[in-house]
Design an enzyme around this catalytic site. Structure first.
Site, mmCIF file in Angstrom:
data_model
loop_
_atom_site.group_PDB
_atom_site.id
_atom_site.type_symbol
_atom_site.label_atom_id
_atom_site.label_comp_id
_atom_site.label_asym_id
_atom_site.label_seq_id
_atom_site.Cartn_x
_atom_site.Cartn_y
_atom_site.Cartn_z
ATOM 1 N N CYS A 195 55.368 -60.072 -56.151
ATOM 2 C CA CYS A 195 54.753 -58.753 -55.993
ATOM 3 C C CYS A 195 53.234 -58.864 -55.977
ATOM 4 C CB CYS A 195 55.220 -57.826 -57.107
ATOM 5 S SG CYS A 195 54.552 -56.150 -56.995
ATOM 6 N N CYS A 209 60.146 -54.280 -63.137
ATOM 7 C CA CYS A 209 60.093 -52.832 -62.921
ATOM 8 C C CYS A 209 61.358 -52.258 -62.312
ATOM 9 C CB CYS A 209 58.884 -52.470 -62.070
ATOM 10 S SG CYS A 209 58.882 -53.133 -60.393
#
Length: 381
Positions: A120, A217
């Site tokens: 990410c 997440c």
């Protein structure tokens, strides 16, 4: 030009007043990035807050309080409104799925233990978002990561955070020299998270006491397998648990439920020795177990190397360094042997247990805090 006549640099390293220095702050809605934005705004910088919506926060994959879910977007927006600087929410859902979530699923199905937070940072925050910051005519982009950027003789260097307990260098090893020129990490020099929370309280931020995010997440409660099953229906086919000596000890409920080094939850009690997962045979749908000593590894093959040293890597070199093979372990002594094609062999001077394909191997300059890059652990050449 005489040294005493050189223009004075501001705290972000630019030879102009803060008010003329635009900085995009990547705001997740947590306390760290909120403090960075508030502090820079307080210092007079032209702050622009940007929050990424990385997935549909109403979907089954999301969880309350997860990074960049609905609540976090609201918290970031509220900080910007209260402090008085602009804030934008960008929909990166498709990019995040294509560049991070899909690879996470495929890696896990392949028996690896991926680290999607690194991907990410590499593919979304420090690539696409960084380009967006440049499109906004920002001089730099700041984040709430606990890592330090220091300017050395050859240019910007990456260093571990001052607080070893908060250091995030393992997750940022793939930051390129070009990205490092543009990035800033204002929290890297703080001695503890308590200092960050004290700053949040001083700036009157509503997130001052907000808990830290503990999980990936998009993975609710750390349950990787349930996410994989949602993304790839039918992935949890059962199979056999096999001892390294060939004995079939039982059945498992899907290879995706197991990781290298796992001991608990194997469902094969009553044996005279403790057994650990030592290998995952995805094609054969087998979980191979064995004694702890089978987990010990001295040779670690790595690929996709990102090198942050001052001189290029060359095949045939032997470089003494310290390496981390998991985020939770301290660096250990090793020798790096580059192959010249973006791959290398890392020899650990002391064997490590539970080294798993899909994890990162991060390089450090021995005796200093400097991060020299790293690569991805794989199964071999």
């Amino acid at each position: 030009m005489p040294r005493d006549s050189l223009p004075e640099l501001n705290s972000l390293g630019f030879a102009k007043p803060p008010a003329e220095t635009r900085v995009v702050v990547a705001m997740s809605g947590g306390v760290d990035s909120s403090v960075v934005a508030a502090q820079l705004h307080d210092e007079g910088y032209d702050v622009v807050g940007v929050t990424l919506q990385l997935y549909d926060h109403g979907a089954a994959l999301a969880k309350k309080g997860a990074c960049c879910a609905g609540r976090d977007i609201h918290d970031a927006r509220r900080v910007a409104e209260e402090r008085g600087f602009p804030h934008y929410v960008l929909d990166y859902e498709n990019v995040f799925r294509d560049q991070v979530i899909d690879e996470f699923a495929e890696s896990y199905l392949g028996g690896a233990t991926p680290v999607p937070c690194i991907r990410c940072n590499e593919r979304v925050k420090f690539r696409d978002l960084l380009e967006t910051a440049k499109d906004l005519d920002a001089d730099c982009m700041a984040t709430g990561h606990y890592i330090r950027r220091e300017v050395g003789a050859a240019g910007p260097e990456l260093h571990s955070a001052a607080d070893a307990n908060r250091d995030q260098s393992y997750f940022l090893f793939s930051t390129t020299p070009e990205q490092l020129e543009y990035l800033r990490f204002p929290l890297g020099g703080l001695a503890s998270k308590a200092e960050t929370r004290a700053l949040a309280a001083r700036y009157g931020l509503g997130v001052a006491d907000k808990p830290d995010s503990q999980d990936i997440c998009f993975v609710p409660n750390g349950d990787y397998a349930s996410v994989i099953e949602k993304l790839r229906p039918g992935a949890a086919d059962p199979g056999e648990i096999v001892h390294a000596d060939g004995r079939v000890l039982g059945t498992h409920r899907g290879v995706i439920h197991y990781t290298i080094g796992q001991r608990r939850g194997l469902g094969i009690g009553g044996l005279s020795e403790p057994l650990y997962v030592v290998k995952l045979d995805v094609e054969g749908r087998c979980v191979i177990v064995g004694p702890k000593e089978m987990l010990a590894t001295r040779t670690v093959p790595v690929r996709e190397i990102n090198w942050l040293g001052d001189t290029p890597l060359a095949a045939g070199q032997e470089i003494a360094m310290a390496v981390k093979v998991r985020s939770t372990r301290p660096p250990s002594e090793a020798v790096l042997r580059p192959k010249g094609d973006g791959t290398a062999e890392v020899e650990l001077l002391s064997p490590e247990e539970g080294v798993s394909p899909g994890q990162a191997c991060v390089f450090y300059d021995p005796g200093t805090s400097r991060v020299l890059g790293g690569g991805w652990i794989w199964r071999g050449y």
